[in-house]
Write an enzyme that holds these catalytic residues in place. Structure first.
Site, PDB file in Angstrom:
ATOM      1  CB  ALA A  41      41.380  26.628  -4.544  1.00 22.28           C
ATOM      2  CE  LYS A  62      39.876  19.369  -9.089  1.00 18.17           C
ATOM      3  NZ  LYS A  62      39.729  20.024  -7.786  1.00 18.17           N
ATOM      4  CG  ASP A  77      31.914  16.147  -2.912  1.00 20.29           C
ATOM      5  OD1 ASP A  77      31.180  16.288  -1.914  1.00 20.29           O
ATOM      6  OD2 ASP A  77      33.066  16.619  -2.980  1.00 20.29           O
ATOM      7  N   GLY A  98      43.395  22.188  -1.125  1.00 15.79           N
ATOM      8  CA  GLY A  98      42.616  21.356  -0.211  1.00 15.79           C
ATOM      9  C   GLY A  98      43.348  20.075   0.081  1.00 15.79           C
ATOM     10  N   GLY A  99      42.646  19.141   0.749  1.00 14.08           N
ATOM     11  CA  GLY A  99      43.298  17.915   1.172  1.00 14.08           C
ATOM     12  C   GLY A  99      43.557  16.946   0.047  1.00 14.08           C
ATOM     13  CG  MET A 100      40.742  14.467  -1.800  1.00 17.11           C
ATOM     14  SD  MET A 100      39.152  14.037  -2.549  1.00 17.11           S
ATOM     15  CE  MET A 100      39.684  13.296  -4.082  1.00 17.11           C
TER      16      MET A 100
END
Length: 661
Positions: A28, A50, A149, A30-32
């Site tokens: 996956a 990650k 979150d 994403g932005g972070m």
């Protein structure tokens, strides 16, 4: 590799991070961060890796906070939390890569599960998903960690139906680092608590709010709030109450509506204080409704049974680049966003740019536009004031909370009903206020509340009383029962006692006695069994073998023959001694064995007047020998004297000396 290329998520597939973690495939992006499936080559273990975005990798403050949060997350050991194995910074020619190594989960996200179940979950399934989510958050809250979150993308559903929460601490690391300013909020706007929007502060109750919003979405298939922009959604979190799920799904019971309402109160002080408290309320509601736990469905499609990991939280895009939140339920991932925090007391947001100074006519046109805008705003404000006054004076119905503190619960409920209000009761122990009396109300006396609203009442249970603890209860169960009534269990081994029926290590009784009223936190001593009392080995010396064995068995022992030896004072086949010794104290754990030593002594028969041949036969039968001294040897001689004397005890094989005439 340029920062722009890296931030866009250029693949690291094939790379080896810190010469240990092999990057195998993309999961996956994403932005972070970007998430990969990988392999820990040292342990030969599949992992999820990650890799944080380049804007964070270059921020020393973020790296330090990231390492600290990763260490804290790695200390969370809970079956419903995705495990953190390692963290590091890989220094390479293309730049630094800050990364986190986590447990690899096979399955799907809660978002996928909601879609697979037709857009919303059945109530039993939603409760069975929510319980482990709250259990995981509760474990984090006990460790003084806040998730910040909570959303469906951070809840993973394993192929075995397990439910796991991911991504603890990452938002905090980014929010507190230099990559974001003090006026920026990091989070997923659909699940932000009001206090996160207004002040940026977050604690355990912020996670409770987000969990309540996730619960609402599981039940209804859509977020609690939608709007044209992320800012408008955030504004609704601050100013609106979450609607009851039954408005969209009428079959949802009122008790579940109330559970969602309590978890999503805008005032943090009126929510459950932690996820553990929220879980207790959820389990109570489930029990009251008679809903048994059900198995969480496994991922429905093969595509979703691929390896998963904590989903990627989107990065830190500029505020003006927040994608609009449409007035339809989102079906894709809900990203962690960065948004400008509204100024205190003002939930509007103004954005400005720097441009060249305008010309004179341009200034006039702008001044004219500003005049129109100012008058428009004034008219709108005046209309709002008039409408608000009308609502306050007639359209809206508000009542004052009456005085109920100090009243009995039933009287307080009656008083509230008379004011068209409903009391929501919680009970707690109190050292000074009698049982059944209201301790406090929220809102307090004199507060204005909408007619038909709810007032939270805290009712006294009085002083806690020592609970009934049945004989044989385990120490852990007894301690839990005592803590549940706000007393403090104590176990002093020096006070333990022997007991004939209560097994060793189980509770015999408590001190003070059950039913005794005590102040909160007073110690209650557990008296624990040391098992059956020790028993002395009975004196069986001189008894026959059979009598001794019977006596020992009756005393709770298991006798066995431990050999034979000579004792001139004990008849043959009678007891000389025992092992352990006679008089020793033994605990009857099982059936202790006792060795019995028997005498092998032989009693010398009387041979006087017996013919020599017959005497020899008697002595031989007893295992003895006969030596005869004869005078004037003749047939049929008889014995006239012997030594040892008749009745003496001798060892087997002893020679009897006799005289015959």
């Amino acid at each position: 590799m340029t920062p722009e290329t890296r931030s866009s998520g250029a693949s690291l597939v094939g790379a080896m991070l810190e010469r240990r973690y092999r990057v195998d495939s993309l999961i996956a992006r994403g932005g972070m961060s970007t998430v990969y499936r990988g392999l820990d080559t040292r342990l030969d273990r599949p992992v999820a890796i990650k890799v944080m975005d380049a804007q964070y990798s270059g921020d020393r403050s973020f790296v330090e906070r990231f390492e600290r949060e990763a260490r804290a997350a790695a200390r969370l050991h809970h079956p419903d939390i995705v495990a953190v194995y390692d963290q590091g910074v890989d220094h390479g020619p293309a730049g630094d890569h800050v990364f986190l190594v986590m447990q690899l989960v096979e399955g799907c996200t809660l978002r996928d599960l909601i879609m697979d179940c037709g857009g919303r979950l059945p109530l039993p399934t939603a409760l069975s998903v929510m319980a482990p989510v709250l259990s995981a958050l509760g474990a984090a809250h006990q460790a003084d960690m806040v998730h910040r979150d909570v959303k469906p993308e951070n809840v993973l559903i394993g192929t075995d139906g397990s439910v796991m929460v991911a991504d603890f601490g990452l938002v905090r690391a980014a929010a507190e680092a230099g990559t974001t300013s003090g006026g920026v909020i990091l989070g997923t706007v659909a699940y932000l608590s009001p206090e996160q929007v207004t002040t940026g502060a977050a604690d355990a109750r912020s996670d409770v709010y987000a969990a309540g919003i996730v619960f609402y979405e599981m039940l209804t298939g859509r977020p609690a709030y939608v709007g044209d922009t992320a800012l408008s959604v955030a504004y609704r979190h601050v100013n609106d109450d979450v609607p009851p799920p039954s408005e969209l799904v009428p079959e949802i019971p009122p008790a579940v509506d109330d559970l969602v309402f309590r978890a999503t109160r805008r005032d943090p002080a009126r929510r459950p204080e932690s996820a553990e408290a929220f879980l207790t309320e959820l389990e109570r509601v489930r029990t009251e409704l008679g809903i048994a736990p059900v198995a969480v469905p496994a991922p429905a499609s093969e595509e979703r049974t691929r390896q998963l990991t904590p989903p990627v939280a989107a990065g830190d895009p500029p505020t003006e680049q927040i994608p609009p939140v449409r007035d339809t339920p989102p079906v894709g991932p809900q990203r962690t966003r960065a948004m400008a925090r509204p100024a205190t007391g003002d939930h509007t947001q103004e954005f400005s740019t720097v441009a060249a100074p305008p010309s004179g006519p341009e200034r006039d046109r702008r001044r004219s536009r500003r005049t129109v805008v100012v008058w428009t705003v004034l008219v709108l404000v005046l209309a709002a004031l008039v409408g608000g006054a009308a609502y306050w004076l007639g359209i809206g119905s508000y009542v004052q909370v009456p005085r109920v503190v100090g009243e009995q619960e039933a009287a307080a409920q009656q008083t509230l009903e008379g004011a068209d209000l409903t009391g929501n009761v919680t009970k707690e122990y109190n050292n000074t206020i009698a049982e059944g009396v209201v301790i406090s109300s929220n809102p307090g006396e004199g507060s204005r509340v909408r007619s038909g609203g709810t007032v939270d009442l805290v009712v006294s249970l009085g002083k806690p009383k020592v609970p009934q603890i049945a004989e044989g209860t385990t120490v852990a169960e007894a301690e839990s029962a005592i803590r549940n009534v706000k007393l403090q269990p104590k176990h002093d081994e020096s006070g333990d006692q022997y007991h004939t029926t209560v097994p060793e290590g189980r509770v015999i009784s408590v001190n003070p006695a059950p039913g005794t009223a005590l102040n909160i936190s007073t110690e209650v001593t557990l008296i624990v069994s040391k098992g059956p009392p020790p028993v002395k080995v009975p004196d069986v010396r001189g008894m026959s073998r059979d009598d001794a064995f019977t006596t020992l068995r009756n005393a709770g022992f298991d006798p066995y023959e431990a050999g034979r030896q000579f004792d001139s004072g004990v008849d043959g086949d009678h007891v000389i001694s025992t092992d352990p010794a006679i008089g020793s104290e033994l605990r009857l754990v099982g059936q202790p064995r006792i060795g019995v030593v028997l005498s092998n002594a032989v009693q010398v028969p009387s041979l006087n007047g017996v013919q020599v041949d017959e005497a020899k036969q008697q002595v031989a039968a007893l295992g003895l020998q006969l030596s005869v001294q004869e005078f004037f040897e003749r047939p049929n001689m008889v014995i006239l004297g012997q030594y040892p004397l008749p009745g003496s005890r001798v060892e087997p094989g002893t020679t009897i000396h006799a005289t015959a005439f």
